[in-house]
Design an enzyme around this catalytic site. Structure first.
Site, PDB file in Angstrom:
ATOM      1  N   CYS A 129       0.846  -1.262   0.023  1.00 58.70           N
ATOM      2  CA  CYS A 129       0.005   0.130   0.085  1.00 58.70           C
ATOM      3  C   CYS A 129       0.795   1.251   0.067  1.00 58.70           C
ATOM      4  CB  CYS A 129      -0.998  -0.038   1.120  1.00 58.70           C
ATOM      5  SG  CYS A 129      -2.543   0.692   0.847  1.00 58.70           S
TER       6      CYS A 129
ATOM      7  N   HIS B  47      -3.444  -4.854   2.027  1.00 60.03           N
ATOM      8  CA  HIS B  47      -2.809  -4.970   3.391  1.00 60.03           C
ATOM      9  C   HIS B  47      -2.714  -6.527   3.350  1.00 60.03           C
ATOM     10  CE1 HIS B  47      -2.134  -1.111   5.067  1.00 60.03           C
ATOM     11  NE2 HIS B  47      -2.969  -0.616   4.265  1.00 60.03           N
TER      12      HIS B  47
ATOM     13  N   GLU C 262      -0.832  -8.209   5.223  1.00 61.01           N
ATOM     14  CA  GLU C 262      -0.412  -8.491   6.725  1.00 61.01           C
ATOM     15  C   GLU C 262      -1.731  -8.642   7.666  1.00 61.01           C
ATOM     16  OE1 GLU C 262      -0.022  -5.373   5.302  1.00 61.01           O
ATOM     17  OE2 GLU C 262      -0.910  -3.995   6.609  1.00 61.01           O
TER      18      GLU C 262
HETATM   19  N1  GLN Z   1      -3.543   6.519   0.793  1.00 57.08           N
HETATM   20  C1  GLN Z   1      -2.212   6.181   1.635  1.00 57.08           C
HETATM   21  C2  GLN Z   1      -1.015   6.912   0.836  1.00 57.08           C
HETATM   22  O1  GLN Z   1      -1.418   7.588  -0.188  1.00 57.08           O
HETATM   23  C3  GLN Z   1      -1.936   4.607   1.319  1.00 57.08           C
HETATM   24  C4  GLN Z   1      -3.071   3.929   2.204  1.00 57.08           C
HETATM   25  C5  GLN Z   1      -2.646   2.514   2.787  1.00 57.08           C
HETATM   26  O2  GLN Z   1      -1.229   2.540   3.217  1.00 57.08           O
HETATM   27  N2  GLN Z   1      -3.346   1.944   3.451  1.00 57.08           N
HETATM   28  O3  GLN Z   1      -0.066   6.880   1.234  1.00 57.08           O
END
Ligand code: GLN
Length: 191
Positions: free
Chosen positions: A80, A170, A172
Site C-alpha cells: 500500500c 494489506h 499483513e
Molecule cells: N492512501 C495512502 C497513501 O497515499 C496509502 C494507504 C495505505 O497504505 N493503506 O499513502
C-alpha cells in the site's frame, strides 16, 4: 542462508502487523527507524500507512540515499503506502524510490469509508487471495520487466520485479502468508 532477519520500516503505519506475520512464520525482524538500523538486514518491509508522512521522515538526514543503496541489493516488500514509495512514478506526483517500474495512483480505490475486502486471482499456488483495500493505490501501468502475480478487475494488485515485491493491499492483515513467503524466499535467494 538458514533464516533471514528482515527489517520492517517503523516510521509510521501498519508495521506491527508485519512483524506479527513474520514472527508467526518463524522469521526474525528488526524495526528500522534510522538509516543505521539497515545494517546487516537481509530484506525490508515497507508497510502501509500514509506515504506522505513516511516520506517526510525518510527525507531527513541521509535516510533516503541509505535506503536507495540498501534496495539495490536487498529484497523488499512494499504494501500500500510502501508500494507507493517503491514505485517509479506516483500520481499525483511525489518523490519515490524508483525500485518497481510501476505507476501508481494514490487513493484510487476510494476514501477510508470505501475500504473493503475483495478477492484477487493469483498465479501463486493456493487459490484466490483476499484483498484488504484501505485508501489503496491502483497500479495503473507496469513496465515489461514487472511480473503480475495477482490481479483484481483487470488491475495488477501484486507485482514483482527481480527482488522487489509490491502489493496495493494489506496482506499483513490477512491470514495468508504467501506474499511474505515471497519476500522470505527472495532473502534466501530462492526466487
Ligand atoms: N492512501 C495512502 C497513501 O497515499 C496509502 C494507504 C495505505 O497504505 N493503506 O499513502
Amino acid at each position: 542462508m538458514a533464516s533471514p532477519t528482515i527489517g520492517v520500516l517503523a516510521l509510521q503505519g501498519a508495521y506491527a502487523a508485519h512483524q506479527r506475520m513474520l514472527h508467526g512464520m518463524g522469521v526474525a525482524t528488526r524495526e528500522v527507524r534510522q538509516p543505521q538500523d539497515l545494517a546487516g538486514l537481509d530484506g525490508l518491509v515497507l508497510p502501509g500507512g500514509e506515504s506522505t508522512t513516511q516520506l517526510h521522515f525518510l527525507q531527513q538526514g541521509d535516510f533516503w540515499p541509505a535506503l536507495q543503496q540498501f534496495l539495490t541489493t536487498r529484497p523488499c516488500l512494499g504494501t500500500c503506502a510502501g508500494l507507493i514509495l517503491l514505485a517509479c512514478s506516483v500520481q499525483p506526483t511525489q518523490p519515490s524510490l524508483g525500485v518497481l517500474d510501476v505507476t501508481v495512483q494514490r487513493n484510487a480505490y476510494g476514501r477510508q469509508r470505501d475500504s473493503r475486502i475483495r478477492q484477487a486471482d493469483t498465479t501463486l499456488p493456493g487459490g484466490p487471495m483476499e484483498l484488504v483495500l484501505i485508501r489503496a493505490p491502483r497500479i495503473v501501468d507496469a513496465g515489461a520487466a514487472v511480473q503480475v502475480l495477482a490481479q483484481c478487475d483487470g488491475d495488477p494488485v501484486l507485482v514483482r520485479q527481480g527482488h522487489a515485491i509490491g502489493c496495493s493491499f494489506h496482506t499483513e492483515l490477512c491470514n495468508d502468508t504467501r506474499v511474505h513467503q515471497l519476500l522470505v524466499n527472495a532473502c534466501r535467494n530462492e526466487l
